[in-house]
Design a protein around this motif. Structure first.
Motif, PDB file in Angstrom:
ATOM      1  N   PHE A 105      17.846  -4.090  -2.495  1.00  0.00           N
ATOM      2  CA  PHE A 105      17.096  -4.618  -3.630  1.00  0.00           C
ATOM      3  C   PHE A 105      17.740  -4.219  -4.950  1.00  0.00           C
ATOM      4  N   ARG A 106      17.576  -5.097  -5.935  1.00  0.00           N
ATOM      5  CA  ARG A 106      17.992  -4.822  -7.312  1.00  0.00           C
ATOM      6  C   ARG A 106      16.761  -5.008  -8.195  1.00  0.00           C
ATOM      7  N   THR A 107      16.447  -3.999  -8.971  1.00  0.00           N
ATOM      8  CA  THR A 107      15.280  -4.070  -9.849  1.00  0.00           C
ATOM      9  C   THR A 107      15.651  -4.743 -11.171  1.00  0.00           C
ATOM     10  N   ALA A 108      14.659  -4.941 -12.018  1.00  0.00           N
ATOM     11  CA  ALA A 108      14.881  -5.538 -13.338  1.00  0.00           C
ATOM     12  C   ALA A 108      15.756  -4.660 -14.216  1.00  0.00           C
ATOM     13  N   THR A 109      15.805  -3.353 -13.920  1.00  0.00           N
ATOM     14  CA  THR A 109      16.623  -2.422 -14.696  1.00  0.00           C
ATOM     15  C   THR A 109      17.940  -2.088 -13.995  1.00  0.00           C
ATOM     16  N   GLN A 157      18.548 -10.011 -10.133  1.00  0.00           N
ATOM     17  CA  GLN A 157      17.565  -9.035 -10.618  1.00  0.00           C
ATOM     18  C   GLN A 157      16.206  -9.366 -10.008  1.00  0.00           C
ATOM     19  N   ARG A 158      15.494  -8.316  -9.597  1.00  0.00           N
ATOM     20  CA  ARG A 158      14.197  -8.423  -8.923  1.00  0.00           C
ATOM     21  C   ARG A 158      14.301  -9.232  -7.634  1.00  0.00           C
ATOM     22  N   ILE A 164       8.092  -9.738  -3.297  1.00  0.00           N
ATOM     23  CA  ILE A 164       8.172  -9.691  -4.753  1.00  0.00           C
ATOM     24  C   ILE A 164       8.515  -8.275  -5.188  1.00  0.00           C
ATOM     25  N   VAL A 165       9.582  -8.135  -5.984  1.00  0.00           N
ATOM     26  CA  VAL A 165      10.008  -6.837  -6.499  1.00  0.00           C
ATOM     27  C   VAL A 165       9.356  -6.629  -7.863  1.00  0.00           C
ATOM     28  N   HIS A 166       8.688  -5.496  -8.015  1.00  0.00           N
ATOM     29  CA  HIS A 166       8.052  -5.150  -9.288  1.00  0.00           C
ATOM     30  C   HIS A 166       8.235  -3.659  -9.493  1.00  0.00           C
ATOM     31  N   VAL A 220       8.189  -3.157  -3.684  1.00  0.00           N
ATOM     32  CA  VAL A 220       8.255  -4.512  -3.170  1.00  0.00           C
ATOM     33  C   VAL A 220       6.944  -4.803  -2.442  1.00  0.00           C
TER      34      VAL A 220
END
Length: 111
Positions: free
Chosen positions: A31-35, A15-16, A56-58, A62
């Motif tokens: 990419f994989r997000t927090a959701t 995640q992230r 950094i993924v947010h 990114v």
């Protein structure tokens, strides 16, 4: 009709975080997000060539690890005052399996 290529499982990507695919057109960062949304973009910042997969993924964005440019994972567009765009690639999930649209490989073959 779209041809889809299996590229792995959702659990292969933290995640992230991101993982890279080596393709005929260069590296693609997945990419994989927090959701648990997944996105695929070119793994090269147009500013200085930074590896976006190490950024950094947010949310659905990114940040480039070299110079802090921010890119939308949905559109590939640079955010804020920065200008530029990275190529995006269609992904889909079949349960936990991730698949990518193979048309990028077909486009390279046609050149």
């Amino acid at each position: 009709m779209t041809e889809w290529i299996k590229i792995g499982q959702l659990s292969d990507i933290p995640q992230r975080g991101a993982r890279c695919l080596n393709t005929p057109i260069g590296k693609i960062a997945v990419f994989r997000t927090a959701t648990d949304d997944v996105f695929a973009i070119e793994d090269r910042c147009p500013h200085r060539g930074g590896p976006l997969s190490q950024g950094i993924v947010h949310g659905a964005q990114v940040t480039c690890p070299l110079h802090n440019w921010v890119f939308s994972l949905e559109t590939g567009e640079a955010q804020g005052a920065d200008e530029g765009k990275v190529q995006t690639f269609a992904l889909r999930r079949d349960g936990e399996t991730l698949l990518i649209d193979a048309s990028f490989a077909l486009a390279v073959a046609a050149e």
